[in-house]
Scaffold this active site. Structure first.
Site, PDB file in Angstrom:
ATOM      1  N   HIS A  83       0.823  -1.210   0.000  1.00 46.72           N
ATOM      2  CA  HIS A  83       0.000   0.000   0.000  1.00 46.72           C
ATOM      3  C   HIS A  83       0.856   1.259   0.000  1.00 46.72           C
ATOM      4  O   HIS A  83       0.409   2.327  -0.391  1.00 46.72           O
ATOM      5  CB  HIS A  83      -0.921   0.031   1.219  1.00 46.72           C
ATOM      6  CG  HIS A  83      -1.827  -1.156   1.309  1.00 46.72           C
ATOM      7  ND1 HIS A  83      -2.676  -1.530   0.296  1.00 46.72           N
ATOM      8  CD2 HIS A  83      -2.016  -2.064   2.299  1.00 46.72           C
ATOM      9  CE1 HIS A  83      -3.358  -2.612   0.658  1.00 46.72           C
ATOM     10  NE2 HIS A  83      -2.970  -2.962   1.861  1.00 46.72           N
ATOM     11  N   HIS A 108       5.826   7.625   5.567  1.00 47.80           N
ATOM     12  CA  HIS A 108       5.541   6.900   4.329  1.00 47.80           C
ATOM     13  C   HIS A 108       4.994   7.893   3.308  1.00 47.80           C
ATOM     14  O   HIS A 108       4.777   9.069   3.642  1.00 47.80           O
ATOM     15  CB  HIS A 108       4.537   5.774   4.603  1.00 47.80           C
ATOM     16  CG  HIS A 108       3.218   6.280   5.069  1.00 47.80           C
ATOM     17  ND1 HIS A 108       2.892   6.388   6.404  1.00 47.80           N
ATOM     18  CD2 HIS A 108       2.145   6.768   4.395  1.00 47.80           C
ATOM     19  CE1 HIS A 108       1.670   6.904   6.505  1.00 47.80           C
ATOM     20  NE2 HIS A 108       1.193   7.145   5.299  1.00 47.80           N
TER      21      HIS A 108
HETATM   22 ZN   LIG Z   1      -0.472   8.084   4.645  1.00 45.64          ZN
END
Ligand SMILES: [Zn+2]
Length: 242
Positions: A83, A108
Protein backbone atom coordinates in the site's frame (compact mmCIF):
# COMPACT_ATOMS: atom_id res chain seq x y z
CA UNK A 1 3.49 -21.54 -0.83
CA UNK A 2 3.95 -17.94 -1.84
CA UNK A 3 0.29 -17.08 -1.09
CA UNK A 4 0.15 -17.99 2.64
CA UNK A 5 3.58 -16.52 3.29
CA UNK A 6 2.58 -13.26 1.65
CA UNK A 7 -0.65 -13.15 3.67
CA UNK A 8 1.25 -13.54 6.94
CA UNK A 9 3.64 -10.81 5.84
CA UNK A 10 0.81 -8.42 5.04
CA UNK A 11 -0.79 -9.01 8.44
CA UNK A 12 2.45 -8.18 10.21
CA UNK A 13 3.01 -5.10 8.09
CA UNK A 14 -0.51 -3.83 8.49
CA UNK A 15 -0.12 -3.85 12.26
CA UNK A 16 2.97 -1.68 11.78
CA UNK A 17 0.83 0.67 9.71
CA UNK A 18 -1.76 0.90 12.48
CA UNK A 19 -4.40 -1.19 10.75
CA UNK A 20 -5.67 -3.92 12.98
CA UNK A 21 -7.52 -6.19 10.59
CA UNK A 22 -6.30 -8.31 7.75
CA UNK A 23 -9.25 -7.92 5.37
CA UNK A 24 -7.66 -7.17 1.99
CA UNK A 25 -8.22 -3.72 0.51
CA UNK A 26 -6.86 -1.78 -2.40
CA UNK A 27 -7.02 1.56 -4.23
CA UNK A 28 -9.28 0.39 -7.07
CA UNK A 29 -11.78 -2.28 -8.08
CA UNK A 30 -13.95 -4.44 -5.80
CA UNK A 31 -11.85 -3.65 -2.73
CA UNK A 32 -11.30 0.02 -3.62
CA UNK A 33 -11.97 3.10 -1.45
CA UNK A 34 -15.75 3.17 -2.14
CA UNK A 35 -16.00 -0.34 -0.67
CA UNK A 36 -13.67 -0.10 2.33
CA UNK A 37 -16.42 0.38 4.93
CA UNK A 38 -18.16 -2.80 3.72
CA UNK A 39 -15.07 -5.02 3.61
CA UNK A 40 -14.92 -5.69 7.36
CA UNK A 41 -16.81 -4.56 10.48
CA UNK A 42 -13.48 -3.16 11.65
CA UNK A 43 -13.45 -0.80 8.67
CA UNK A 44 -16.80 0.81 9.53
CA UNK A 45 -15.17 4.15 10.33
CA UNK A 46 -14.27 4.50 6.63
CA UNK A 47 -17.89 5.67 6.17
CA UNK A 48 -17.56 8.24 8.98
CA UNK A 49 -18.04 11.99 8.72
CA UNK A 50 -14.56 13.05 9.89
CA UNK A 51 -12.48 11.29 7.28
CA UNK A 52 -9.17 12.11 5.58
CA UNK A 53 -7.95 13.20 3.14
CA UNK A 54 -9.76 16.46 2.35
CA UNK A 55 -9.46 19.49 0.11
CA UNK A 56 -8.05 22.11 2.49
CA UNK A 57 -9.72 25.43 1.81
CA UNK A 58 -11.85 28.05 3.57
CA UNK A 59 -9.25 28.50 6.26
CA UNK A 60 -10.06 29.97 9.66
CA UNK A 61 -7.30 32.10 11.16
CA UNK A 62 -6.62 30.51 14.55
CA UNK A 63 -3.09 31.76 15.30
CA UNK A 64 -1.94 28.17 15.71
CA UNK A 65 0.82 27.49 18.20
CA UNK A 66 4.04 26.36 16.51
CA UNK A 67 4.57 22.60 16.53
CA UNK A 68 7.56 21.79 18.75
CA UNK A 69 9.64 19.37 16.68
CA UNK A 70 12.17 17.32 18.58
CA UNK A 71 13.40 14.93 15.91
CA UNK A 72 16.66 13.45 17.11
CA UNK A 73 16.69 9.77 16.40
CA UNK A 74 17.09 8.23 12.97
CA UNK A 75 15.48 5.39 11.14
CA UNK A 76 15.58 1.67 11.52
CA UNK A 77 14.07 -0.13 8.54
CA UNK A 78 12.19 0.36 5.29
CA UNK A 79 9.28 -1.78 4.15
CA UNK A 80 6.82 -2.16 1.30
CA UNK A 81 3.41 -3.40 2.48
CA UNK A 82 1.81 -3.22 -0.96
CA UNK A 83 0.00 0.00 0.00
CA UNK A 84 3.00 2.26 0.55
CA UNK A 85 6.73 2.34 1.18
CA UNK A 86 7.34 3.13 4.83
CA UNK A 87 10.37 3.99 6.95
CA UNK A 88 10.09 2.90 10.58
CA UNK A 89 11.88 5.34 12.86
CA UNK A 90 13.82 4.68 16.05
CA UNK A 91 12.21 5.69 19.37
CA UNK A 92 13.05 9.18 20.67
CA UNK A 93 11.78 11.62 18.03
CA UNK A 94 8.76 13.61 19.20
CA UNK A 95 6.49 16.53 18.46
CA UNK A 96 4.53 18.49 21.06
CA UNK A 97 1.02 19.65 20.11
CA UNK A 98 -1.68 20.84 22.56
CA UNK A 99 0.93 20.29 25.33
CA UNK A 100 0.87 16.58 24.48
CA UNK A 101 3.98 14.72 23.39
CA UNK A 102 3.59 12.45 20.37
CA UNK A 103 6.36 10.05 19.36
CA UNK A 104 7.25 9.61 15.69
CA UNK A 105 6.66 5.99 14.64
CA UNK A 106 7.12 5.98 10.88
CA UNK A 107 6.87 7.99 7.70
CA UNK A 108 5.54 6.90 4.33
CA UNK A 109 4.41 8.33 1.01
CA UNK A 110 1.47 8.64 -1.36
CA UNK A 111 1.52 9.35 -5.12
CA UNK A 112 -0.14 11.64 -6.00
CA UNK A 113 -0.97 13.64 -2.85
CA UNK A 114 -4.01 12.61 -0.83
CA UNK A 115 -4.88 16.02 0.62
CA UNK A 116 -5.45 18.91 -1.75
CA UNK A 117 -4.69 22.55 -0.88
CA UNK A 118 -7.09 25.03 -2.51
CA UNK A 119 -8.04 22.21 -4.86
CA UNK A 120 -4.45 21.64 -5.91
CA UNK A 121 -2.99 18.13 -6.06
CA UNK A 122 0.76 17.60 -5.58
CA UNK A 123 2.86 14.86 -7.22
CA UNK A 124 3.56 13.20 -3.86
CA UNK A 125 2.73 13.58 -0.14
CA UNK A 126 4.69 12.36 2.87
CA UNK A 127 3.00 11.38 6.16
CA UNK A 128 4.93 11.41 9.43
CA UNK A 129 2.83 9.33 11.84
CA UNK A 130 3.04 9.98 15.59
CA UNK A 131 1.30 8.49 18.63
CA UNK A 132 0.99 9.69 22.20
CA UNK A 133 1.19 7.35 25.20
CA UNK A 134 -2.57 6.71 25.00
CA UNK A 135 -2.39 5.77 21.33
CA UNK A 136 -3.85 9.04 19.99
CA UNK A 137 -2.45 9.83 16.57
CA UNK A 138 -1.02 12.98 14.99
CA UNK A 139 0.07 13.04 11.35
CA UNK A 140 2.35 15.71 9.92
CA UNK A 141 1.71 15.86 6.17
CA UNK A 142 4.26 17.30 3.75
CA UNK A 143 3.47 18.05 0.12
CA UNK A 144 6.18 17.17 -2.40
CA UNK A 145 6.70 19.12 -5.61
CA UNK A 146 8.76 17.99 -8.58
CA UNK A 147 12.16 19.66 -8.66
CA UNK A 148 15.45 19.21 -6.88
CA UNK A 149 16.16 15.67 -5.65
CA UNK A 150 15.52 14.87 -1.98
CA UNK A 151 18.54 13.66 0.01
CA UNK A 152 16.31 11.66 2.33
CA UNK A 153 14.58 9.91 -0.55
CA UNK A 154 17.89 9.24 -2.24
CA UNK A 155 18.99 7.32 0.86
CA UNK A 156 15.65 5.57 1.30
CA UNK A 157 15.12 4.61 -2.32
CA UNK A 158 18.68 3.22 -2.48
CA UNK A 159 17.17 0.32 -0.55
CA UNK A 160 13.76 0.32 -2.21
CA UNK A 161 11.92 -2.78 -0.96
CA UNK A 162 9.76 -4.95 -3.21
CA UNK A 163 6.21 -5.76 -2.08
CA UNK A 164 6.26 -7.73 1.17
CA UNK A 165 9.90 -6.91 1.89
CA UNK A 166 11.39 -5.25 5.01
CA UNK A 167 15.01 -4.15 4.90
CA UNK A 168 17.27 -2.90 7.69
CA UNK A 169 18.51 0.55 6.66
CA UNK A 170 22.23 0.70 6.11
CA UNK A 171 22.33 4.52 6.18
CA UNK A 172 20.62 6.77 8.69
CA UNK A 173 17.68 8.78 7.38
CA UNK A 174 16.78 11.78 9.50
CA UNK A 175 13.06 12.56 9.62
CA UNK A 176 14.11 16.23 9.70
CA UNK A 177 15.04 15.86 6.03
CA UNK A 178 11.38 15.19 5.21
CA UNK A 179 10.32 18.55 6.74
CA UNK A 180 10.29 21.94 4.97
CA UNK A 181 12.31 24.76 6.56
CA UNK A 182 9.15 26.80 7.23
CA UNK A 183 6.93 24.90 9.66
CA UNK A 184 3.71 26.95 9.30
CA UNK A 185 0.81 24.56 8.96
CA UNK A 186 -2.89 23.97 8.45
CA UNK A 187 -4.79 21.88 10.97
CA UNK A 188 -7.95 19.77 10.91
CA UNK A 189 -9.40 16.72 12.61
CA UNK A 190 -9.43 13.65 10.43
CA UNK A 191 -8.70 9.96 10.18
CA UNK A 192 -6.24 7.41 8.94
CA UNK A 193 -6.45 7.47 5.13
CA UNK A 194 -6.24 3.67 4.98
CA UNK A 195 -8.46 1.02 6.61
CA UNK A 196 -9.49 0.92 9.43
CA UNK A 197 -9.84 4.73 8.80
CA UNK A 198 -9.76 5.42 12.55
CA UNK A 199 -10.97 8.96 13.37
CA UNK A 200 -9.69 11.38 16.01
CA UNK A 201 -6.39 11.95 14.21
CA UNK A 202 -4.78 15.40 14.48
CA UNK A 203 -3.79 16.43 10.94
CA UNK A 204 -1.00 19.00 10.67
CA UNK A 205 -0.34 19.88 7.03
CA UNK A 206 2.81 21.85 6.27
CA UNK A 207 2.13 24.90 4.09
CA UNK A 208 5.56 24.80 2.47
CA UNK A 209 6.28 21.79 0.26
CA UNK A 210 9.57 19.95 -0.07
CA UNK A 211 10.85 18.79 -3.44
CA UNK A 212 11.87 15.49 -5.00
CA UNK A 213 13.13 14.75 -8.48
CA UNK A 214 10.84 13.35 -11.17
CA UNK A 215 13.01 10.20 -11.12
CA UNK A 216 12.45 9.77 -7.36
CA UNK A 217 8.68 10.15 -7.69
CA UNK A 218 8.63 7.78 -10.68
CA UNK A 219 10.72 5.22 -8.81
CA UNK A 220 8.14 5.11 -6.01
CA UNK A 221 5.25 4.80 -8.47
CA UNK A 222 7.03 2.06 -10.36
CA UNK A 223 7.58 -0.05 -7.25
CA UNK A 224 3.96 0.46 -6.09
CA UNK A 225 2.61 -0.29 -9.55
CA UNK A 226 -0.42 1.96 -8.97
CA UNK A 227 -1.46 5.27 -7.41
CA UNK A 228 -1.95 5.01 -3.64
CA UNK A 229 -4.09 8.05 -2.81
CA UNK A 230 -7.53 7.79 -1.25
CA UNK A 231 -9.91 10.30 -2.89
CA UNK A 232 -10.79 13.43 -0.88
CA UNK A 233 -13.60 13.00 1.63
CA UNK A 234 -16.43 15.35 2.61
CA UNK A 235 -15.29 18.07 5.02
CA UNK A 236 -18.76 18.27 6.63
CA UNK A 237 -18.79 20.54 9.69
CA UNK A 238 -15.04 20.57 10.29
CA UNK A 239 -13.12 23.82 10.41
CA UNK A 240 -9.72 23.92 8.72
CA UNK A 241 -7.45 26.13 10.79
CA UNK A 242 -4.35 28.07 9.79
ZN1 LIG B 1 -0.47 8.08 4.64
Amino acid sequence: MKGPLLAVGLLLFSSAAFSSDGAPWDYSGDTGPDQWAQLSPEYGACAGSNQSPINLTGFIDAELEPIAFNYEAGSEEILNNGHTVQVNTLPGSTITVDDIEFELKQFHFHVPSENLIHGESYPMEGHLVHADEDGNLAVVAVMVTEGQASDALEKAWAQMPEEGETLALSTDISPLDILPSDRDYYRFNGSLTTPPCTEGVRWLVMKQPISASKEQIDQFLQVMGHHNNRPVQAVNARPVLE
